[in-house]
Enzyme design. Sequence first.
Site, PDB file in Angstrom:
ATOM      1  N   ASP A  36     -22.087 -33.478  14.593  1.00 40.15           N
ATOM      2  CA  ASP A  36     -21.595 -33.751  15.948  1.00 40.15           C
ATOM      3  C   ASP A  36     -20.334 -32.966  16.266  1.00 40.15           C
ATOM      4  OD1 ASP A  36     -23.484 -35.547  16.558  1.00 40.15           O
ATOM      5  OD2 ASP A  36     -22.208 -37.324  16.450  1.00 40.15           O
ATOM      6  N   LYS A  58     -22.357 -33.444  21.726  1.00 40.39           N
ATOM      7  CA  LYS A  58     -21.858 -34.730  22.224  1.00 40.39           C
ATOM      8  C   LYS A  58     -20.404 -34.563  22.578  1.00 40.39           C
ATOM      9  CE  LYS A  58     -24.284 -38.651  20.353  1.00 40.39           C
ATOM     10  NZ  LYS A  58     -24.206 -39.842  19.506  1.00 40.39           N
ATOM     11  N   MET A 173     -12.867 -43.744  23.492  1.00 42.10           N
ATOM     12  CA  MET A 173     -13.557 -43.188  24.671  1.00 42.10           C
ATOM     13  C   MET A 173     -12.996 -43.735  25.978  1.00 42.10           C
ATOM     14  SD  MET A 173     -17.464 -43.587  23.252  1.00 42.10           S
ATOM     15  CE  MET A 173     -17.268 -45.288  22.781  1.00 42.10           C
TER      16      MET A 173
END
Length: 507
Positions: A36, A58, A173
């Site tokens: 990732d 991502k 996030m």
Amino acid sequence: MKKGKVYLIGAGPGDLGLITVRGLDLIKSCDIIIYDYLANPRLLDFVKPGAEIIYVGKKGGDHTLPQDKINELLVRKAAEGKNIARLKGGDPYVFGRGGEEAEELIEAGLAFEVVPGVTSGVAGPAYAGIPVTHRSATSSLAFITGHEDPDKEESSLQWDKIATGVGTLVFYMGVKNLPMITANLIRHGRSPQTPVALVRWGTTPQQQTWVGTLETISAIAEREKVAPPTLIVVGEVVNFREKLNWFENRPLFGRRIIVTRARAQASDFSQKLEELGASVHEFPTIETKDPESWAPFDAAMARCGTYDWLIFTSVNGVGYLLKRLKETGRDIRDLAGPRICAIGKKTAEAAEAVGMRVTLVPEEFRAEGILEVIGDVKGKKVLIPRALEAREILPEELTKRGALVDVVPAYRTMRPAGKKEEMLKLIREGGLDMVTFTSSSTVTNFTAMFEPSELPDVIKNLTAASIGPITTETALKAGFTVSAMPKVYTIDALIGSIVEFYERQKS
Ligand code: SAH
């Protein structure tokens, strides 16, 4: 056919060293590596030869490969009998969708294993000087997703409970939703004065930290244009940063330094700079290769016993000599006879590491230094295995003093096909601070990588660190400003002088 196994591996938060032993072992042994955006790409240096490497991205939502395609890929490749290292940033089960991937595998009848990782929500704060728990400040900790759509009518987060029921809150996030998050916490009873830290690219050389309160942090984030990947840490523990900020306080933290050495030698130097906090960009300008012909070297080795002195002028000289001895069915016992002289401590260490006794290590780390200490060489036979293209001063001077000198090429230096464009772009954007030169040839080779029209930008945007006077002279001639040079010509001293330069700059 035997089916493969999928290992869901936590790659850690960014710092290369923060992967587990189990995780690294699997990276070394798996057939396929699927990784990732947040996994440190340098982990890929450890894969076995021939391993397939697949990037599935991502980056802040815009998936290079959507999750269902990733799942499909895992199932397909494992069904082919391949062992797969599925590398995910931090821990695979902490906001990493590792659980979903594991479910898919089970459904497809495939074996899997989880290798937990150091999650960024603990490590990022730690590297920013913030312990996520501390007896005097908090006794509970929550990891929370900050990814929720702010326009969603019903939040799945119980803001009333989160706001006052937990000591330390770590949001993943969440930076884009920061105003919504802070507003919710205040509305549900958390004091507006509660300290908040934002940690971006935690545990990496690019780490940045901002501190404010629930009331002020959104404005700070907006002003500073704080972007993902960023963690939001809310709670009294943030105050410990004043005392415990070890990572960002290292002497070279935030300095972006180019290391120009040959590939094989760079890592030790780079590692030391990194340990002091620097962000190191390796830009190898020389690469060593076997000489065009080994004949002169082999012939010299065959009569090795007849020499009085064997002089090594570099670590490479030692390395290639050993390599060739091995290739020709010899070993260091065949070096019986001559006394050994090594220029520079590193060269001597390399020779001694393989069991050679080094009689002479000139204090002066330049070829000239040897002439002062070697004593009477009249009529003595001297063998110098070294790079084909090296300065002539040593053999010439020894010859003038009556020695019989054989210089035999043990390796060649070449210019590698480098990552020049990328580096030039970074330099022009002001994304690099310093270039380090460890020999005159690194200066010449570095400048030769660029077009004459590109050079002024390079020279203007970088300051140089040089290992010694001769290298400095070459760098100055090329137009560089040399801001660091040590008194002794060793890598450790060079690093010391770089630290001093930046300390002077600060004060
Ligand atoms: N599984 C990961 C989290 C993935 S979710 C883990 O355990 O760490 C992605 C979010 O993690 C990012 O938006 C950011 O909030 C956080 N994150 C991951 N690595 C980070 C880092 N090095 N610095 C700051 N935040 C990071």
